[in-house]
Scaffold this active site. Sequence first.
Site, PDB file in Angstrom:
ATOM      1  N   LYS A   1       1.167  -1.613   0.177  1.00  0.00           N
ATOM      2  CA  LYS A   1      -0.216   0.054  -0.048  1.00  0.00           C
ATOM      3  C   LYS A   1       0.887   1.483   0.414  1.00  0.00           C
ATOM      4  CE  LYS A   1      -3.770  -2.680   2.061  1.00  0.00           C
ATOM      5  NZ  LYS A   1      -4.374  -2.226   3.313  1.00  0.00           N
TER       6      LYS A   1
ATOM      7  N   GLN B   1      -4.442  -1.519   9.668  1.00  0.00           N
ATOM      8  CA  GLN B   1      -4.987  -3.263   9.125  1.00  0.00           C
ATOM      9  C   GLN B   1      -5.009  -4.042   9.976  1.00  0.00           C
ATOM     10  OE1 GLN B   1      -3.977  -3.624   5.749  1.00  0.00           O
ATOM     11  NE2 GLN B   1      -4.000  -5.576   6.125  1.00  0.00           N
TER      12      GLN B   1
ATOM     13  N   ASP C   1     -11.033   2.537   3.862  1.00  0.00           N
ATOM     14  CA  ASP C   1     -11.119   1.768   3.745  1.00  0.00           C
ATOM     15  C   ASP C   1     -12.400   1.459   3.823  1.00  0.00           C
ATOM     16  OD1 ASP C   1      -9.349   0.060   3.889  1.00  0.00           O
ATOM     17  OD2 ASP C   1      -8.866  -0.718   5.627  1.00  0.00           O
TER      18      ASP C   1
HETATM   19  N1  GUN Z   1      -6.531  -6.993   6.036  1.00  0.00           N
HETATM   20  C1  GUN Z   1      -7.263  -7.967   5.059  1.00  0.00           C
HETATM   21  N2  GUN Z   1      -7.683  -6.959   4.464  1.00  0.00           N
HETATM   22  C2  GUN Z   1      -7.580  -5.434   4.267  1.00  0.00           C
HETATM   23  C3  GUN Z   1      -8.419  -4.501   3.762  1.00  0.00           C
HETATM   24  O1  GUN Z   1      -8.624  -4.153   3.010  1.00  0.00           O
HETATM   25  N3  GUN Z   1      -8.170  -3.534   4.602  1.00  0.00           N
HETATM   26  C4  GUN Z   1      -7.484  -3.093   5.909  1.00  0.00           C
HETATM   27  N4  GUN Z   1      -7.615  -2.296   6.923  1.00  0.00           N
HETATM   28  N5  GUN Z   1      -7.329  -4.696   6.751  1.00  0.00           N
HETATM   29  C5  GUN Z   1      -7.214  -5.526   6.110  1.00  0.00           C
END
Ligand code: GUN
Length: 292
Positions: free
Chosen positions: A53, A97, A120
Amino acid sequence: MTAIIMDGVAVAKATRAQWKVRVDALKEKGVTPGLAVIIVGDNPASKVYVRNKARACSEIGIHSEIHEYPEDARPADVLAKIIALNSDPAIHGILVQLPLPRQFDVAQILETISVDKDVDGFHLYNLGGLIAGDSVFPPCTPYGVMAILDHYEINLRGADAVVVGRSNIVGKPQALMLLARDATVSICTSKTRDLASYTRKADVLVVAVGKPGVITGEMIKPGAAVVDVGINRTADGKLVGDVDFESARAVAGFLTPVPGGVGPMTITMLLANTVQSAERFAVGATGRKAGV
Ligand code: GUN
């Protein structure tokens, strides 16, 4: 029939180039979009996702910062960081996350993120907005699925769409987004009796259960568009989706591969949400409705 492979890498590249133009325009006005990522603990997959990311941000000129906490971090410290980031003018998107260690109340963490920075799309307000049809930030994975379907001009209006999986992150928001585009949507789960009787009717099939091979070619309507959201690692270390690729390819009209399908689109939509957030902040038009 051999399915057209929906190339998430290529679509992501083209889409990111479009968002970069908007980043450049913001920078000309003196605004650099900023994303803060909070990661707690040592989950190796999470570390890879977070790194990817951050790299994607820097490739299109978004400022990103990673705030790392140890596995035994105190929730109060992470909550305090979120509250500080909520009022940090250099930050337009905040992402925690998942998964989080056991001492965390995930709902409390997600509800502490400002709705205006919830890139998100996991905050209850944003999830609720999907039902009302005005989500501030669509969750990135289902948003990416919609973008790839649109890129390949898959008709959704009046289409029979089946979503396999009902998570808050993918299945449920996916179903609402398809519904908003006038598809007739069924949501199936691991408890669905005779799953194939649903999937065989699907013009559009989105699979997000985390179980390799849960969908095989004989469960697919000939010519259907099949999107595989699953990411599973086999015993020999290979990445595979939830759909049995070879048998599906022989029946479907369109099919996403794993890797190289939905994955790159998820990060792309995170960038999109972050840039859009910065644009809203730049004109003082953040998304949260008055009085909510
Ligand atoms: N863990 C797995 N996929 C995601 C996501 O798209 N966002 C976040 N914050 N955590 C994750």
